[in-house]
Design a protein around this motif. Sequence first.
Motif, PDB file in Angstrom:
ATOM      1  N   LEU A 152      12.373   3.135   0.467  1.00  0.00           N
ATOM      2  CA  LEU A 152      13.584   2.721   1.809  1.00  0.00           C
ATOM      3  C   LEU A 152      14.971   2.604   0.365  1.00  0.00           C
ATOM      4  O   LEU A 152      14.881   1.476   0.004  1.00  0.00           O
ATOM      5  CB  LEU A 152      13.493   2.370   2.831  1.00  0.00           C
ATOM      6  CG  LEU A 152      12.207   2.578   2.959  1.00  0.00           C
ATOM      7  CD1 LEU A 152      11.984   1.563   4.152  1.00  0.00           C
ATOM      8  CD2 LEU A 152      12.139   4.256   3.957  1.00  0.00           C
ATOM      9  N   GLN A 153      16.341   2.963   0.605  1.00  0.00           N
ATOM     10  CA  GLN A 153      17.337   3.559   0.486  1.00  0.00           C
ATOM     11  C   GLN A 153      18.734   3.259   1.574  1.00  0.00           C
ATOM     12  O   GLN A 153      19.249   3.653   1.732  1.00  0.00           O
ATOM     13  CB  GLN A 153      17.780   4.323  -0.638  1.00  0.00           C
ATOM     14  CG  GLN A 153      16.643   3.826  -2.005  1.00  0.00           C
ATOM     15  CD  GLN A 153      17.548   4.871  -3.053  1.00  0.00           C
ATOM     16  OE1 GLN A 153      17.879   4.852  -3.297  1.00  0.00           O
ATOM     17  NE2 GLN A 153      16.328   4.950  -4.140  1.00  0.00           N
ATOM     18  N   ASP A 199       9.745  -8.415  -2.198  1.00  0.00           N
ATOM     19  CA  ASP A 199       9.030  -7.583  -0.728  1.00  0.00           C
ATOM     20  C   ASP A 199      11.085  -6.768  -0.269  1.00  0.00           C
ATOM     21  O   ASP A 199      10.649  -6.056   0.342  1.00  0.00           O
ATOM     22  CB  ASP A 199       9.158  -8.337  -0.109  1.00  0.00           C
ATOM     23  CG  ASP A 199       9.990  -9.236   0.092  1.00  0.00           C
ATOM     24  OD1 ASP A 199      10.854  -9.543  -0.520  1.00  0.00           O
ATOM     25  OD2 ASP A 199       9.479 -10.898   0.222  1.00  0.00           O
ATOM     26  N   GLY A 200      11.727  -6.720  -1.645  1.00  0.00           N
ATOM     27  CA  GLY A 200      13.069  -5.971  -1.490  1.00  0.00           C
ATOM     28  C   GLY A 200      14.256  -6.686  -2.408  1.00  0.00           C
ATOM     29  O   GLY A 200      14.187  -7.443  -2.872  1.00  0.00           O
ATOM     30  N   ILE A 201      15.302  -5.767  -2.040  1.00  0.00           N
ATOM     31  CA  ILE A 201      16.425  -5.961  -2.886  1.00  0.00           C
ATOM     32  C   ILE A 201      17.711  -5.971  -2.261  1.00  0.00           C
ATOM     33  O   ILE A 201      17.628  -4.346  -0.933  1.00  0.00           O
ATOM     34  CB  ILE A 201      16.204  -4.998  -3.745  1.00  0.00           C
ATOM     35  CG1 ILE A 201      15.627  -5.836  -5.453  1.00  0.00           C
ATOM     36  CG2 ILE A 201      17.821  -5.036  -4.560  1.00  0.00           C
ATOM     37  CD1 ILE A 201      15.741  -4.253  -6.040  1.00  0.00           C
ATOM     38  N   ILE A 217      10.931  -1.686 -12.070  1.00  0.00           N
ATOM     39  CA  ILE A 217      11.297  -2.534 -10.421  1.00  0.00           C
ATOM     40  C   ILE A 217      10.890  -1.762  -9.581  1.00  0.00           C
ATOM     41  O   ILE A 217      11.399  -0.160  -9.820  1.00  0.00           O
ATOM     42  CB  ILE A 217      13.307  -2.541 -10.625  1.00  0.00           C
ATOM     43  CG1 ILE A 217      12.861  -4.115 -11.492  1.00  0.00           C
ATOM     44  CG2 ILE A 217      12.579  -3.119  -9.217  1.00  0.00           C
ATOM     45  CD1 ILE A 217      12.860  -5.322 -10.738  1.00  0.00           C
ATOM     46  N   ALA A 218      10.004  -1.601  -8.366  1.00  0.00           N
ATOM     47  CA  ALA A 218       9.340  -1.377  -7.408  1.00  0.00           C
ATOM     48  C   ALA A 218       9.135  -2.317  -6.622  1.00  0.00           C
ATOM     49  O   ALA A 218       8.615  -3.159  -6.166  1.00  0.00           O
ATOM     50  CB  ALA A 218       7.679  -0.962  -7.866  1.00  0.00           C
ATOM     51  N   VAL A 219      10.092  -1.608  -5.094  1.00  0.00           N
ATOM     52  CA  VAL A 219      10.394  -2.588  -4.096  1.00  0.00           C
ATOM     53  C   VAL A 219       9.760  -1.745  -2.532  1.00  0.00           C
ATOM     54  O   VAL A 219      10.280  -0.326  -3.254  1.00  0.00           O
ATOM     55  CB  VAL A 219      11.824  -3.355  -4.195  1.00  0.00           C
ATOM     56  CG1 VAL A 219      12.183  -4.121  -4.899  1.00  0.00           C
ATOM     57  CG2 VAL A 219      13.017  -2.156  -4.041  1.00  0.00           C
ATOM     58  N   PRO A 220       9.527  -1.944  -1.933  1.00  0.00           N
ATOM     59  CA  PRO A 220       9.698  -1.196  -0.571  1.00  0.00           C
ATOM     60  C   PRO A 220      10.716  -0.694  -0.097  1.00  0.00           C
ATOM     61  O   PRO A 220      10.953   0.528   0.290  1.00  0.00           O
ATOM     62  CB  PRO A 220       8.746  -1.502   0.365  1.00  0.00           C
ATOM     63  CG  PRO A 220       8.046  -3.205  -0.319  1.00  0.00           C
ATOM     64  CD  PRO A 220       8.931  -3.785  -1.814  1.00  0.00           C
ATOM     65  N   VAL A 221      11.474  -1.569  -0.192  1.00  0.00           N
ATOM     66  CA  VAL A 221      13.023  -0.867   0.278  1.00  0.00           C
ATOM     67  C   VAL A 221      14.941  -1.954  -0.922  1.00  0.00           C
ATOM     68  O   VAL A 221      14.694  -3.066  -1.157  1.00  0.00           O
ATOM     69  CB  VAL A 221      13.541  -1.535   1.599  1.00  0.00           C
ATOM     70  CG1 VAL A 221      13.100  -3.337   2.076  1.00  0.00           C
ATOM     71  CG2 VAL A 221      14.400  -1.176   2.343  1.00  0.00           C
ATOM     72  N   GLY A 222      15.875  -1.744  -0.494  1.00  0.00           N
ATOM     73  CA  GLY A 222      16.805  -2.061  -1.284  1.00  0.00           C
ATOM     74  C   GLY A 222      17.575  -0.808  -0.455  1.00  0.00           C
ATOM     75  O   GLY A 222      18.195  -0.204  -0.454  1.00  0.00           O
ATOM     76  N   LEU A 248       0.641  -1.033   0.249  1.00  0.00           N
ATOM     77  CA  LEU A 248       0.136  -0.153   0.027  1.00  0.00           C
ATOM     78  C   LEU A 248       0.947   1.508  -0.045  1.00  0.00           C
ATOM     79  O   LEU A 248       0.484   2.441  -0.139  1.00  0.00           O
ATOM     80  CB  LEU A 248      -1.050   0.323   0.694  1.00  0.00           C
ATOM     81  CG  LEU A 248      -1.745  -1.262   1.016  1.00  0.00           C
ATOM     82  CD1 LEU A 248      -2.808  -1.297   2.591  1.00  0.00           C
ATOM     83  CD2 LEU A 248      -2.946  -1.321  -0.078  1.00  0.00           C
ATOM     84  N   ALA A 249       1.980   1.315   0.502  1.00  0.00           N
ATOM     85  CA  ALA A 249       3.431   2.630   0.297  1.00  0.00           C
ATOM     86  C   ALA A 249       3.404   1.953  -0.530  1.00  0.00           C
ATOM     87  O   ALA A 249       3.741   3.602  -1.111  1.00  0.00           O
ATOM     88  CB  ALA A 249       4.140   2.236   1.399  1.00  0.00           C
ATOM     89  N   LEU A 250       3.643   1.381  -1.831  1.00  0.00           N
ATOM     90  CA  LEU A 250       4.318   1.548  -2.967  1.00  0.00           C
ATOM     91  C   LEU A 250       2.912   2.091  -4.058  1.00  0.00           C
ATOM     92  O   LEU A 250       3.076   2.701  -4.685  1.00  0.00           O
ATOM     93  CB  LEU A 250       4.812   0.973  -3.278  1.00  0.00           C
ATOM     94  CG  LEU A 250       6.454  -0.470  -3.091  1.00  0.00           C
ATOM     95  CD1 LEU A 250       6.471  -2.104  -3.738  1.00  0.00           C
ATOM     96  CD2 LEU A 250       7.019   0.068  -3.905  1.00  0.00           C
ATOM     97  N   TYR A 251       1.506   2.326  -3.559  1.00  0.00           N
ATOM     98  CA  TYR A 251       0.639   2.532  -4.679  1.00  0.00           C
ATOM     99  C   TYR A 251       0.727   4.107  -5.651  1.00  0.00           C
ATOM    100  O   TYR A 251       0.207   3.960  -6.198  1.00  0.00           O
ATOM    101  CB  TYR A 251      -0.430   2.188  -3.351  1.00  0.00           C
ATOM    102  CG  TYR A 251      -1.918   2.919  -4.655  1.00  0.00           C
ATOM    103  CD1 TYR A 251      -2.277   1.743  -5.760  1.00  0.00           C
ATOM    104  CD2 TYR A 251      -1.948   3.987  -4.035  1.00  0.00           C
ATOM    105  CE1 TYR A 251      -2.998   2.537  -6.506  1.00  0.00           C
ATOM    106  CE2 TYR A 251      -3.116   4.238  -4.808  1.00  0.00           C
ATOM    107  CZ  TYR A 251      -3.832   3.777  -5.444  1.00  0.00           C
ATOM    108  OH  TYR A 251      -4.767   4.395  -7.031  1.00  0.00           O
TER     109      TYR A 251
END
Length: 213
Positions: A173-174, A124-126, A149-154, A10-13
């Motif tokens: 988040l990075q 879910d992350g990278i 590419i879409a991820v919450p955190v990487g 939902l945060a990525l939306y």
Amino acid sequence: MFEDRIDAALALYPSLHDRVTNDTLVVGIPNGGMVIAHVLSKALHTPLGFVLVKRIPHPVNKKYAVGAVNQSSVKLFAHHGISKKYLDTQCKIIERDLANSAEYYSLSIGNESFNNKDVIIVDDGIASGATALSAIEYIKKHDPKSITIAVPVGSPIGLNKIEGKVDHLISLLQPPEFRFVSTYYENFNTCSLSVIDNLIRHAKNTDHQKTIY
């Protein structure tokens, strides 16, 4: 910090809803990425697809990937001191797992074509970037219109490997002192095929009530 994978989706939306076209396909990397992909596909009103990729774990630190296997090839990264025997054994195990997963996902989701699609790959992350790069490599062979590419955190290292290989790269988040993907979730439970099956079969609306997980 995200509460769980649903919260992360939902945060990525907001970062994705303006990118949707008539040809958009949201693609999850099993298993954890499928939770995020499912939530986003419903919220964005797009078809749901999957790309089967699995990381090759480091023999000492299982949370670190030394490479990844997709449905058609192997992509390895720096693996100094790791024997060829270990890598070959892991690849054979992973290939069997992918074959079993392919049968399940094909039956439960269907085989959406990547051809001429605006593909949004989500996970879910990278961390190392191995899994994402292997997924990109596989999808590019099927002539997509574009890849996001879409991820919450990487991790900065993983994201740097991917930048330039896709049309768009989104990571909410990075963290400069990145540790593991799980570090940035309060609840990072293992996603089994039964969890994914429950999600796909029973999530009927877009509020994504958490009682089904």
